[in-house]
Write a protein that holds these residues in place. Sequence first.
Motif, PDB file in Angstrom:
ATOM      1  N   TYR B 160      50.422  41.477  28.758  1.00 29.19           N
ATOM      2  CA  TYR B 160      50.607  42.155  30.042  1.00 29.19           C
ATOM      3  C   TYR B 160      49.639  41.658  31.125  1.00 29.19           C
ATOM      4  O   TYR B 160      48.553  41.183  30.812  1.00 29.19           O
ATOM      5  CB  TYR B 160      50.401  43.668  29.861  1.00 29.19           C
ATOM      6  N   ASP B 161      50.063  41.822  32.370  1.00 29.09           N
ATOM      7  CA  ASP B 161      49.156  41.542  33.492  1.00 29.09           C
ATOM      8  C   ASP B 161      48.229  42.726  33.712  1.00 29.09           C
ATOM      9  O   ASP B 161      47.119  42.569  34.206  1.00 29.09           O
ATOM     10  CB  ASP B 161      49.967  41.300  34.768  1.00 29.09           C
ATOM     11  N   LEU B 162      48.724  43.888  33.340  1.00 24.18           N
ATOM     12  CA  LEU B 162      48.004  45.116  33.654  1.00 24.18           C
ATOM     13  C   LEU B 162      48.274  46.159  32.565  1.00 24.18           C
ATOM     14  O   LEU B 162      49.433  46.422  32.241  1.00 24.18           O
ATOM     15  CB  LEU B 162      48.564  45.611  34.997  1.00 24.18           C
ATOM     16  N   ILE B 177      48.479  52.062  41.789  1.00 21.94           N
ATOM     17  CA  ILE B 177      47.911  50.784  41.327  1.00 21.94           C
ATOM     18  C   ILE B 177      49.022  49.746  41.120  1.00 21.94           C
ATOM     19  O   ILE B 177      48.919  48.605  41.558  1.00 21.94           O
ATOM     20  CB  ILE B 177      47.111  50.986  40.009  1.00 21.94           C
ATOM     21  N   ASP B 180      50.369  48.501  44.383  1.00 22.35           N
ATOM     22  CA  ASP B 180      49.360  47.642  45.011  1.00 22.35           C
ATOM     23  C   ASP B 180      49.444  46.228  44.412  1.00 22.35           C
ATOM     24  O   ASP B 180      49.525  45.232  45.129  1.00 22.35           O
ATOM     25  CB  ASP B 180      47.968  48.280  44.756  1.00 22.35           C
ATOM     26  N   VAL B 181      49.466  46.154  43.086  1.00 22.99           N
ATOM     27  CA  VAL B 181      49.501  44.847  42.417  1.00 22.99           C
ATOM     28  C   VAL B 181      50.832  44.133  42.699  1.00 22.99           C
ATOM     29  O   VAL B 181      50.865  42.924  42.929  1.00 22.99           O
ATOM     30  CB  VAL B 181      49.274  45.013  40.892  1.00 22.99           C
ATOM     31  N   ARG B 184      51.261  41.810  45.687  1.00 21.96           N
ATOM     32  CA  ARG B 184      50.513  40.547  45.808  1.00 21.96           C
ATOM     33  C   ARG B 184      51.444  39.347  45.649  1.00 21.96           C
ATOM     34  O   ARG B 184      52.379  39.390  44.850  1.00 21.96           O
ATOM     35  CB  ARG B 184      49.410  40.512  44.744  1.00 21.96           C
ATOM     36  N   CYS B 186      51.429  36.635  44.102  1.00 23.31           N
ATOM     37  CA  CYS B 186      51.675  36.034  42.782  1.00 23.31           C
ATOM     38  C   CYS B 186      52.740  36.791  41.985  1.00 23.31           C
ATOM     39  O   CYS B 186      53.229  36.290  40.979  1.00 23.31           O
ATOM     40  CB  CYS B 186      50.386  35.925  41.982  1.00 23.31           C
ATOM     41  N   PHE B 187      53.104  37.979  42.436  1.00 21.23           N
ATOM     42  CA  PHE B 187      54.170  38.719  41.736  1.00 21.23           C
ATOM     43  C   PHE B 187      55.449  38.800  42.565  1.00 21.23           C
ATOM     44  O   PHE B 187      56.301  39.653  42.330  1.00 21.23           O
ATOM     45  CB  PHE B 187      53.677  40.114  41.331  1.00 21.23           C
TER      46      PHE B 187
END
Lengths: 266, 215
Positions: B160-162, B177, B180-181, B184, B186-187
Amino acid sequence: MGIITISRGSYSRGMEIAEKLSEKLGYECVSREVLLKASKDFNIPEVALTQAMQNAPSFLDHLKHGKKKYIAFIRKAFLEYIQKDNIVYHGMAGHFFTTGLSNVFKVRITANLEYRINVVMKRENVSQEEARKLLEDLDESRRKWSMYLYGIDTRTPYLYDIVLHVDCMQVDGAVELLYNISKYKCFQTSPESQKKLKDMLIAARAYAIIVDKFPDANVKCKNGVVLVSVESSLAVEKRLTNKFSKLLKNIEGVKEVKTYVIPFET
Amino acid sequence: MGIITISRGSYSRGVEIAEKVAEKLGYECISREILLKASKDFNVPETELLHAIQDAPSIFDHIKDGKKRYVAFIRQAFLEHIQKDNVVYHGYAGHFFTREIPNILKVRIIANMDYRVKVLMEREKISEEEARKLLYKIDIERRKWSMYLYGMDTNITELYDLVLHIDCINADGAVEIICDVAKRPCFHTTPVAKRKLKELLEAAKNYSNSSASAS
C-alpha cells in the motif's frame, strides 16, 4: 504541543523526513541524543548501546539478558527526553517505547525494495546485488530484534497510526501530510497524556534499577503507585517486597511500591 | 482524475470511509458492482464468486484451481470497470489486481482488535467472546486466501501507499487524509498508467477465456 515517533525502514529516507518535519513544526528532532544520554547516565559505551538496539539477539543475549538491560536504560533515557514535549523522535523502538500513549503520533516510513536498493547503491557506492543483500540482512536483523524483545515484527502496521510509502509521495509530500495530521486534536499532548507519560517514566526508572537482577520483572505504575510483578518462590515474598520498596521508593514521584510474587510452577 | 483502492480490515469502518472519500472527490464508489458484473459476464452465481474471493482455499481449490478461475473473472470485471477512471474501489483484492499499475492510490484501513470487537458487537448484537472468535476466523481466512493466490499476507505494508489506523485518527480524519493524498500529482492517472491498464485488461481477458474454455 505533541510527540511524534518515526520508525523508518533502512534507506527509506525517514531521517530526512523527520528532520524536515521537526523544522516545519518547530519541534526538537531527536535520535542519537537518546543513546548519548543513556550512555552518560549509566556509564556504558555508546557503541554497546547501539549494538543492543541494532543487532539481532545473539545466543548469549538469550542466556544473559544483556540486551534487555541496555534497552531498559535506553527506554528510560527516551522517556525522560520526551517529557519535554514538542519532539520528533526518529530511530529504533520509539513506537515500542510509547505503546499505550495514544496521543503520541506513531509513524512508519517505508519504500519498495527497488527504491531502497537505488538509495543504497548511490549512498554506499555498491552494486545492485550487494545493496539487495545488505537490505535483506538489515531487515532480517530488525525482525529478529523486535521479535525477541517485543514478540512482534516491527513492520506490523498495527503498531502505527500511519504507514507511508515514500516511492510515490516523495519526501516533501510525506512531510506535508504528516505536518497536517500532527495538528489533529487526538495527537495533541493533554494533561491526561502527560500524567500517563509520567507514570510510564517512573515504571521505566524502576525497571532500569532492578533489571540486572530481575530481567523478567514486569513493572507498572499508576498515579505514582509502582507495582512490581516477579516470578519467584512465595517463601521470599516478604524479602522481595522489602527489597523493592527500599530500592524504588526514592524515585521521583513514587508514592508507594507494591510487589506481586507469581509463584514458580511446581 | 484517479483511481483509489481501499483494502479494509473487516469491521474497521472501511466502507464508510470509502463512500465518504468518493463523495468528497466526486468519484464513483464501487465494491459489489464488480461481482455482479463478473456474475453476469461469465454466467456464474454471485454467491460462488463471493466464496471464491472471500473464503480460504479448500482442498479442492488446491487440486482444481476453481478459486483461481473465479478470481480471474472478478479481476477482469474489475479492470474493465476502472478503465472509466475516477473510481474508489473498496473490497477484496483491489491492491493485488492493481499491483503493476502506476499512479493508483492503494490504501489500507485497519483498527485494533478491541475497536473491531466493539464495532462488531454493536452491529451484530453479539457477545464479546463471539465477536472476538468471529474476527479471528475472518482474519485467518483472509490471510490464507491471499497467501494461496498471491503468496503474501494482505497485511504487508509494502502493498500500500498508505496504511491508516483509525482508532485515533477516526473515520473523518481518514477521509481527509486520503483525499489530501489523492489530490497529489503522483496519484493522477497518466497516459502511461492508462496504457498499462489496457494491457492488463487484454491479458486478463485472454486468461479468463483460456481458463473458461479449459473448464
